[in-house]
Write a protein that holds these residues in place. Structure first.
Motif, short mmCIF file in Angstrom:
data_model
loop_
_atom_site.label_atom_id
_atom_site.label_comp_id
_atom_site.label_asym_id
_atom_site.label_seq_id
_atom_site.Cartn_x
_atom_site.Cartn_y
_atom_site.Cartn_z
N ARG A 22 0.84 -1.21 0.00
CA ARG A 22 0.00 0.00 0.00
C ARG A 22 0.87 1.25 0.00
O ARG A 22 0.55 2.24 -0.67
CB ARG A 22 -0.94 -0.01 1.21
N CYS A 23 1.95 1.21 0.74
CA CYS A 23 2.89 2.34 0.76
C CYS A 23 3.46 2.60 -0.62
O CYS A 23 3.57 3.75 -1.05
CB CYS A 23 4.01 2.04 1.76
N ARG A 26 0.85 4.32 -2.76
CA ARG A 26 0.68 5.73 -2.36
C ARG A 26 1.84 6.58 -2.87
O ARG A 26 1.64 7.69 -3.37
CB ARG A 26 0.56 5.84 -0.85
N GLU A 27 3.05 6.08 -2.73
CA GLU A 27 4.22 6.82 -3.19
C GLU A 27 4.18 7.01 -4.71
O GLU A 27 4.51 8.06 -5.23
CB GLU A 27 5.51 6.10 -2.78
N ASP A 30 1.91 9.79 -5.82
CA ASP A 30 2.30 11.16 -5.48
C ASP A 30 3.23 11.79 -6.51
O ASP A 30 3.65 12.94 -6.33
CB ASP A 30 2.98 11.19 -4.11
N VAL A 78 -3.80 4.10 -8.97
CA VAL A 78 -3.92 5.50 -8.54
C VAL A 78 -3.94 6.38 -9.77
O VAL A 78 -3.19 6.16 -10.71
CB VAL A 78 -2.76 5.90 -7.61
N SER A 135 -0.50 14.92 -4.09
CA SER A 135 -0.93 13.89 -3.13
C SER A 135 -2.25 13.29 -3.57
O SER A 135 -3.16 13.98 -4.02
CB SER A 135 -1.10 14.49 -1.74
N HIS A 136 -2.32 11.94 -3.45
CA HIS A 136 -3.57 11.22 -3.72
C HIS A 136 -3.96 10.44 -2.47
O HIS A 136 -4.23 9.25 -2.51
CB HIS A 136 -3.40 10.27 -4.91
N ALA A 137 -3.99 11.13 -1.34
CA ALA A 137 -4.19 10.44 -0.07
C ALA A 137 -5.53 9.71 0.01
O ALA A 137 -5.66 8.72 0.73
CB ALA A 137 -4.08 11.46 1.07
N THR A 139 -7.17 8.19 -2.43
CA THR A 139 -7.38 7.23 -3.50
C THR A 139 -7.48 5.80 -2.95
O THR A 139 -6.70 5.41 -2.08
CB THR A 139 -6.22 7.30 -4.52
N ASP A 141 -6.38 2.46 -3.31
CA ASP A 141 -5.31 1.79 -4.04
C ASP A 141 -5.27 0.30 -3.76
O ASP A 141 -4.27 -0.35 -3.99
CB ASP A 141 -3.96 2.44 -3.72
#
Length: 468
Positions: A22-23, A26-27, A30, A78, A135-137, A139, A141
């Motif tokens: 998941r990290c 997220r990265e 971004d 994402v 940032s797509h906080a 979303t 994913d």
């Protein structure tokens, strides 16, 4: 994760790896640069290998399936960022387009300074795109689960065939009405060699001189049989076949493999990308048909495609350009039309796949300059090579078709090898006749491949699509 496993807490060990995946997503979300997204996956590959290895050793087939999927093409989960308007980057792209247009006319390019200028411009554009962040906080994913994939195969009458690598070996997972099953296919190096030979022989046969045509057709047929046996041997698919390859296998002409000739075929970067994108369109169909220079039958093709849609009631606006399209026309069509047909010379840049391009009147339009948001649900690329992709160990494909999918296009039709102009023109008109009647893309391509010799070069990527 390894410490937790050593302590006997496998649940915690797996949870740590899930959070790592998941990290990663997220990265990736971004940054704007698809190259950076792929690079992040590359650097996370060792964590992925631990996860997939553990699931291989101690997990059920469902756990293995989900382990592979949570790392595969995570960047497709994402939405891409829209880079800010930057006049300096725009000017660099204009200069590169101009230099590349000159370069294509220069047979002795390697002896001129244009190659140096191309490299300099591509490097500076890439550097600038790498700096775009946001940032797509919020979303979602999360990857598709085995249960989601099973429901999708049942609802869409499909057989799901995925390939992954673990400890130097290629493994196949097949999900259909009979359940989920695993096959160990062989060493990565051997299967990569078989796939590369097939890709090369298909390309050679497509551009063969008459004196070599029979020999190269025979070599092509033999190579396709070999790769078919190596990858699909023992498979008895039912319905649409959805292939999720490793990056080493992504440029294979799946539509041309003997075992798949009687089936609709979709090649997707991940199971999630296929599951989460539907089949039928949910809005009125609007069409843009564009042509680039240098195709003897290009104008005839796009005019015929436009007429096919114009004659059908219930279809909205159908737009074309009176002359050759320019790069702005391509971007506008993607942003406003649900179906976009592009007939142009295509180029896959294997060393810099995001500079893969289509030739339009003002020079190449590059994969990296196509930006969100897009309205296009279906993009048909009547061009050579632009279905090809290149990737790294992170299983993140890079290329023109892959870039369109990550922008949110539901289905891309493209070829992985050169296609003669007359074949492309005949195949594309035949395809659109079937799409207008409500046939989905993958099924329409199967029929078109039977009707037009050479049309098997075109495959559906991402998901399939239907106007109803």
């Amino acid at each position: 994760s390894r410490l937790a496993a050593a302590e006997g807490d496998r649940e915690r060990a797996t949870q740590i790896l899930r959070e790592a995946a998941r990290c990663l997503a997220r990265e990736q979300g971004d940054v704007h640069s698809l190259e950076v997204r792929a690079g992040l996956a590359f650097h996370a590959a060792r964590i992925r290998d631990v996860d997939v290895g553990d699931a291989t050793d101690a997990g059920t087939p469902e756990e293995l399936f989900e382990s592979v999927e949570r790392w595969r093409a995570a960047s497709h989960r994402v939405p891409p960022l829209r880079p800010p308007d930057d006049p300096e980057t725009a000017e660099l792209v204009r200069r590169l387009r101009r230099v590349r247009r000159v370069r294509h006319r220069d047979a002795d390019d390697e002896l001129t300074s244009t190659q140096t200028e191309v490299s300099m411009l591509q490097g500076e554009i890439t550097r600038r795109l790498r700096t775009v962040r946001a940032s797509h906080a919020d979303t979602d994913d999360s990857p598709a689960t085995a249960a989601e994939a099973r429901r999708a195969t049942e609802e869409r009458h499909a057989t799901l065939v995925t390939f992954h690598e673990v400890r130097g070996t290629v493994v196949r997972l097949v999900l259909d009405g009979s359940g989920l099953r695993q096959s160990v296919l062989g060493p990565v190096a051997e299967l990569t060699t078989v796939a590369s030979r097939a890709t090369s022989d298909v390309r050679a046969a497509a551009v063969a001189r008459p004196s070599m045509a029979a020999f190269l057709r025979a070599a092509r047929a033999a190579s396709l049989r070999d790769v078919d046996t190596a990858l699909l041997g023992g498979l008895e698919p039912d319905g649409t076949v959805v292939v999720v390859p490793t990056v080493a296998l992504a440029s294979l002409p799946w539509r041309a493999l003997p075992s798949l000739a009687d089936h609709p075929v979709v090649a997707s970067p991940s199971v999630t990308a296929w599951v989460r994108r539907g089949v039928a369109s949910h809005r009125p169909t609007t069409v843009a048909a564009l042509v680039g220079p240098g195709l003897p039958r290009g104008r005839e093709e796009v005019d015929a495609v436009a007429r096919v849609w114009e004659r059908h009631t219930g279809v909205g606006a159908v737009t074309t350009t009176p002359g050759y399209a320019v790069s702005a026309d391509v971007r506008s069509a993607l942003a406003t039309s649900s179906v976009v047909h592009l007939a142009a010379h295509g180029h896959h840049a294997d060393q810099s796949p995001l500079f893969s391009s289509l030739d339009v009147a003002d020079g190449p339009v590059f994969a990296h300059e196509l930006a969100a948001p897009v309205a296009a649900e279906l993009v048909v690329l009547s061009a050579c090579d632009v279905g090809r992709s290149r990737g790294r160990a992170g299983d993140e494909p890079l290329g023109l078709a892959a870039a369109l999918l990550i922008l949110g296009v539901q289905c891309v039709v493209a070829a992985t090898n050169p296609v003669p102009d007359d074949v492309a023109a005949a195949a594309m008109v035949d395809l659109h006749h079937r799409l207008v009647d409500g046939t989905d893309v993958a099924t329409a391509l199967r029929t078109t491949a039977r009707e037009v010799e050479g049309a098997e070069a075109f495959c559906a990527y991402g998901s399939t699509w239907s106007r109803t």
